[in-house]
Motif scaffolding. Sequence first.
Motif, PDB file in Angstrom:
ATOM      1  N   MET A   1       0.801  -1.156  -0.105  1.00 62.34           N
ATOM      2  CA  MET A   1       0.027   0.044   0.106  1.00 62.34           C
ATOM      3  C   MET A   1       0.875   1.412   0.028  1.00 62.34           C
ATOM      4  O   MET A   1       0.323   2.267  -0.542  1.00 62.34           O
ATOM      5  CB  MET A   1      -0.772   0.006   1.228  1.00 62.34           C
ATOM      6  N   ASN A   2       2.070   1.263   0.778  1.00 56.22           N
ATOM      7  CA  ASN A   2       2.894   2.412   0.787  1.00 56.22           C
ATOM      8  C   ASN A   2       3.622   2.502  -0.424  1.00 56.22           C
ATOM      9  O   ASN A   2       3.705   3.575  -1.060  1.00 56.22           O
ATOM     10  CB  ASN A   2       3.917   2.214   2.059  1.00 56.22           C
ATOM     11  N   PHE A   3       3.757   1.344  -1.079  1.00 53.20           N
ATOM     12  CA  PHE A   3       4.516   1.823  -2.687  1.00 53.20           C
ATOM     13  C   PHE A   3       3.614   2.338  -3.438  1.00 53.20           C
ATOM     14  O   PHE A   3       3.735   3.380  -4.225  1.00 53.20           O
ATOM     15  CB  PHE A   3       4.769   0.152  -3.200  1.00 53.20           C
ATOM     16  N   LEU A   4       2.274   1.858  -3.196  1.00 50.20           N
ATOM     17  CA  LEU A   4       0.975   2.454  -4.266  1.00 50.20           C
ATOM     18  C   LEU A   4       0.770   3.952  -3.835  1.00 50.20           C
ATOM     19  O   LEU A   4       0.970   4.664  -4.577  1.00 50.20           O
ATOM     20  CB  LEU A   4       0.084   1.488  -4.186  1.00 50.20           C
ATOM     21  N   PHE A   5       0.155   3.912  -2.872  1.00 49.82           N
ATOM     22  CA  PHE A   5      -0.319   5.265  -2.082  1.00 49.82           C
ATOM     23  C   PHE A   5       0.752   6.365  -1.969  1.00 49.82           C
ATOM     24  O   PHE A   5       0.646   7.392  -2.637  1.00 49.82           O
ATOM     25  CB  PHE A   5      -1.081   5.163  -0.989  1.00 49.82           C
ATOM     26  N   GLY A   6       1.808   6.098  -0.977  1.00 46.86           N
ATOM     27  CA  GLY A   6       2.917   6.860  -0.941  1.00 46.86           C
ATOM     28  C   GLY A   6       3.533   7.069  -2.117  1.00 46.86           C
ATOM     29  O   GLY A   6       4.073   8.429  -2.397  1.00 46.86           O
ATOM     30  N   GLY A   7       3.813   6.101  -2.967  1.00 45.72           N
ATOM     31  CA  GLY A   7       4.866   6.535  -4.345  1.00 45.72           C
ATOM     32  C   GLY A   7       3.856   7.525  -5.257  1.00 45.72           C
ATOM     33  O   GLY A   7       4.399   8.266  -5.738  1.00 45.72           O
TER      34      GLY A   7
ATOM     35  N   ALA B   1       2.939   6.282   4.887  1.00 48.47           N
ATOM     36  CA  ALA B   1       2.851   6.024   3.544  1.00 48.47           C
ATOM     37  C   ALA B   1       3.753   6.787   2.552  1.00 48.47           C
ATOM     38  O   ALA B   1       4.214   6.133   1.786  1.00 48.47           O
ATOM     39  CB  ALA B   1       1.412   5.714   3.072  1.00 48.47           C
ATOM     40  N   ILE B   2       3.354   8.004   2.911  1.00 53.67           N
ATOM     41  CA  ILE B   2       4.371   8.904   1.993  1.00 53.67           C
ATOM     42  C   ILE B   2       6.007   8.570   2.225  1.00 53.67           C
ATOM     43  O   ILE B   2       6.683   8.597   1.248  1.00 53.67           O
ATOM     44  CB  ILE B   2       3.726  10.378   1.923  1.00 53.67           C
ATOM     45  N   THR B   3       6.096   8.551   3.496  1.00 57.34           N
ATOM     46  CA  THR B   3       7.612   8.441   3.820  1.00 57.34           C
ATOM     47  C   THR B   3       8.294   7.186   3.129  1.00 57.34           C
ATOM     48  O   THR B   3       9.121   7.336   2.232  1.00 57.34           O
ATOM     49  CB  THR B   3       7.640   7.853   5.445  1.00 57.34           C
ATOM     50  N   VAL B   4       7.448   5.922   3.288  1.00 58.22           N
ATOM     51  CA  VAL B   4       7.953   4.968   2.519  1.00 58.22           C
ATOM     52  C   VAL B   4       7.822   5.069   1.077  1.00 58.22           C
ATOM     53  O   VAL B   4       8.751   4.564   0.193  1.00 58.22           O
ATOM     54  CB  VAL B   4       7.057   3.629   2.928  1.00 58.22           C
ATOM     55  N   GLY B   5       6.849   5.827   0.448  1.00 56.68           N
ATOM     56  CA  GLY B   5       6.731   6.239  -1.007  1.00 56.68           C
ATOM     57  C   GLY B   5       7.946   6.888  -1.523  1.00 56.68           C
ATOM     58  O   GLY B   5       8.538   6.450  -2.447  1.00 56.68           O
ATOM     59  N   GLY B   6       8.393   7.664  -0.557  1.00 57.42           N
ATOM     60  CA  GLY B   6       9.866   8.322  -1.047  1.00 57.42           C
ATOM     61  C   GLY B   6      10.754   7.425  -1.144  1.00 57.42           C
ATOM     62  O   GLY B   6      11.591   7.523  -2.107  1.00 57.42           O
ATOM     63  N   LEU B   7      10.925   6.444  -0.287  1.00 62.43           N
ATOM     64  CA  LEU B   7      11.919   5.523  -0.305  1.00 62.43           C
ATOM     65  C   LEU B   7      11.747   4.735  -1.611  1.00 62.43           C
ATOM     66  O   LEU B   7      12.968   4.693  -2.262  1.00 62.43           O
ATOM     67  CB  LEU B   7      11.725   4.461   0.690  1.00 62.43           C
ATOM     68  N   PHE B   8      10.760   4.426  -2.204  1.00 64.10           N
ATOM     69  CA  PHE B   8      10.345   3.516  -3.157  1.00 64.10           C
ATOM     70  C   PHE B   8      10.633   4.131  -4.238  1.00 64.10           C
ATOM     71  O   PHE B   8      11.402   3.855  -5.668  1.00 64.10           O
ATOM     72  CB  PHE B   8       9.193   2.961  -3.273  1.00 64.10           C
ATOM     73  N   VAL B   9       9.891   5.700  -4.511  1.00 63.21           N
ATOM     74  CA  VAL B   9      10.388   6.513  -5.625  1.00 63.21           C
ATOM     75  C   VAL B   9      11.837   6.629  -5.771  1.00 63.21           C
ATOM     76  O   VAL B   9      12.358   6.448  -6.998  1.00 63.21           O
ATOM     77  CB  VAL B   9       9.529   7.707  -5.359  1.00 63.21           C
ATOM     78  N   GLY B  10      12.571   6.894  -4.896  1.00 61.69           N
ATOM     79  CA  GLY B  10      14.036   7.044  -4.667  1.00 61.69           C
ATOM     80  C   GLY B  10      14.881   6.033  -5.270  1.00 61.69           C
ATOM     81  O   GLY B  10      15.624   5.924  -6.153  1.00 61.69           O
ATOM     82  N   TRP B  11      14.176   4.599  -5.004  1.00 65.74           N
ATOM     83  CA  TRP B  11      14.739   3.489  -5.283  1.00 65.74           C
ATOM     84  C   TRP B  11      14.745   3.275  -6.783  1.00 65.74           C
ATOM     85  O   TRP B  11      15.612   2.761  -7.654  1.00 65.74           O
ATOM     86  CB  TRP B  11      14.189   2.385  -4.433  1.00 65.74           C
TER      87      TRP B  11
END
Lengths: 339, 503
Positions: A31-37, A188-198
């Motif tokens: 969900m974090n990848f989806l929503f946060g990203g 979620a946005i925090t983890v989204g930041g991780l995934f987008v950066g990755w």
Amino acid sequence: MNVPSHNFLSAPLWLINVLHIVTLSLHLIAMNFLFGGLAVILLGRIKQRWQNPAVLRYVKLLPTAMAATITLGVAPLLFLQLVYHRQAYSAGIVSGWFWLFIIPVVILAYYFLYGAAFTKTPEKHNGRYLLVSLLCFVYVSLVYSTVFALAENPELCRTAYAANPGGLTINPDIGSWIFRWLHMITGAITVGGLFVGWVGKDDDAVYRTGKLFFTWGFATASVFGMIYLFTLGEHLLGLMRTPAIWALTVGIVLSAGSLHFFYKRRFVWAGIMVMLSVLMMVYTRHHVRLLHLADEFEPSTLPIRTQWSIFLVFLVCFVAALGLVWYMLKLFFAREQNQ
Amino acid sequence: MNYPFWDIDIGYGWLMGGIAIVHVFISHFAIGGGLYLVLAESSARKLNDSFRLEFLQKLSKFFVLVSVVFGALTGVGIWFIIGLINPAATEVLIHNFVWGWATEWTFFVVEISAAILYFYGWKTMSARNHLIIGWIYFIAAWLSLVVINGIITYMLTPGEWLQTGDFWDGFLNPTYWPSVWFRTGICIMLAGLYALLVASFFKTDHSKTSLVRYNAVWALVGLAIMFPTFRWYFSNIPGTIRETAAEAMPVVTARISEGWWLGGAIAIMIILFGLALPRFFGRPVAVVVMILGLLWFGEFEWMREAIRKPYVVHGYMYGSGIEVAELESLRSDGLLPRLAYRTGDNGADLFRRACRSCHTMTGYNALKPRFDGTDQEFIAAMIRGVGVMRGNMPLYPGTETESQLIAVHIYNQVDKRPLGEIYGLTGAELGRKVYDIRCGSCHEVGGFNDKSSSMVGLGDDEYNDLLDMANDISEEMPAFTAPDEERAALIEYLKTLSQGGSR
């Protein structure tokens, strides 16, 4: 009349708890990848966003992330209902229309994600399509937070139902869910930041955007998390006496550690730490629920009538499913053999 | 009774049916479609048929968009809606079958993963690997049917589970195997019909006629599985359930024979236009055949749900969420003390728990028209006697005082004018209306529990005596409390009944 009772757990409670906590953690990661990203992509400052290959790659991954979020969301909901069915269904009924409306909203979000992933003119459509999806997810997150906060307050649930039995009530105790919800979405946005950066690790602008959201998201989510802890009132003291307080501490340390590894561009380690951190947070969350419900419901009092034969079938299928998914991914990425 | 009752104007049947029908259509199509895709791809690759490969690639895009998104989410939707409209029954299912559901979830994970990889892999994967993923998809999708089928069939035919409470007794119940194969037939038929529909849009040439023939064979294979397995399924439903349904719900059982005709019509159309004259397999034919196929399937699902009445788990729990085993204690101690969620209006709360699962006042299965122009005493007596009415109603679960409270709640919402004024009727016509309302729920002229032949040829006094002692004839029969004008009209109507019970 001698008829079988259905009021039992078909496996030891600890096993159900473990399965619930693990599957919910996996659901939250997806969900974090989806929503946060999605939020990071839409809100971050990325020049010529819809022509950026890293962004477009992320957008193409979103429908798959959606499938993963839904699929991984089914299991924790099942295990939750097995133990907390009375609380979960009752709260769902009090907010019945909002709860049921989640389904069409998610379908809408899903199709808009596919619309964005399939479009040949991303610069024209992606912004609008993805914004619709994001708003849909905000709705879903809000309803989930309000309903599950209501489920932990059976007395309020009864009062709210008496006032309106038509399923048009949103949890009136805003204090019980607003910070919980804000913590969830900023987390979620925090983890989204991780995934987008990755995903955008080779594009400096995208990496920096991910880093910005990861850093500030971490700070904001921590603040909301702290405030949420204080809204627990007398239960906070109770929490201090459970192993959950250690899990919470470890979770915070792991989050900080993941930020550190992200800065060092060691993404696998950052990802592992985030995953473990989410696991710790979910474990803490589990204890908060027990504390809220302590006066009305004690899960350990539920009778246990094990069904080991079908549980074994499940276990074999579960392991086989993991193996098959791994095998299929191997086939999918075996490009050297491809035509 | 541990749960609140979701009080909405829309009938639960509509809400559940709306979501479930869409889901079952898509989910069965998703299974059959998976087999169709992988077999058709295999044959197209052997023949190096680029036309068919392109067709399959397009089909798989639509397939993912429909099955992975809509199919999966309407499946979750069913779960949401059953938790809202019948949480007690959902609790029974989850407690007994949680590991069945969890097992199905593992297949679901594989199915969704495979569907996505299959779709994205058309251009990037080797033929062999692509086909392997296609097969994994189909097997996982079919296995999810094999598992969920145990839970669905349990609800109608729990079999030995009612004595043992054992998982496997409930899961491998009397209709489990016939249902697995019948549904497999449906999956294959739907895949064929859908592929025929898509093919009907193509320009008529040799490739199209060959594709139509191929797809027609699919639909026929599905039908060939469906005919015998449907018979097998139906014969495995315990005789008591079938007989009760035939007596109390003739409309439902009539649909079963309708199903045979529908199946026959589909077979004839496919043989004629699919195999013999594929050049003429145009859109209108494809649409008609598709509608007939969905109609047959829809009727089967409806019949399966309907003959289960008044239970949600046959012999164990009523549709209202009340357990059969609780009935006696509820009838002596009352429902009210057992309601965990109350609104302060006892009549309304009791009405919700006892009636609202299947009835609304003015919408779905409306009660208002059935009680307009009647009185409180009659309504209360009808509530107490619901167990003997046509339509397979559950036994009334409360005390006599509670039936009065429900009656007041209903009476406050009905039209209080006399029936003659409400409907503008007089004489025998008014009498017929009085009969329908006051007698027809339990004694349908020419139908369920018809007693009209025993009343033919009586005189006015005898009719009056009969009405006066209605309440003494049986415990469930309400006293005749209608005004004199309606009594006279009813007698006038009864006099018109000919021998044999026809009107």
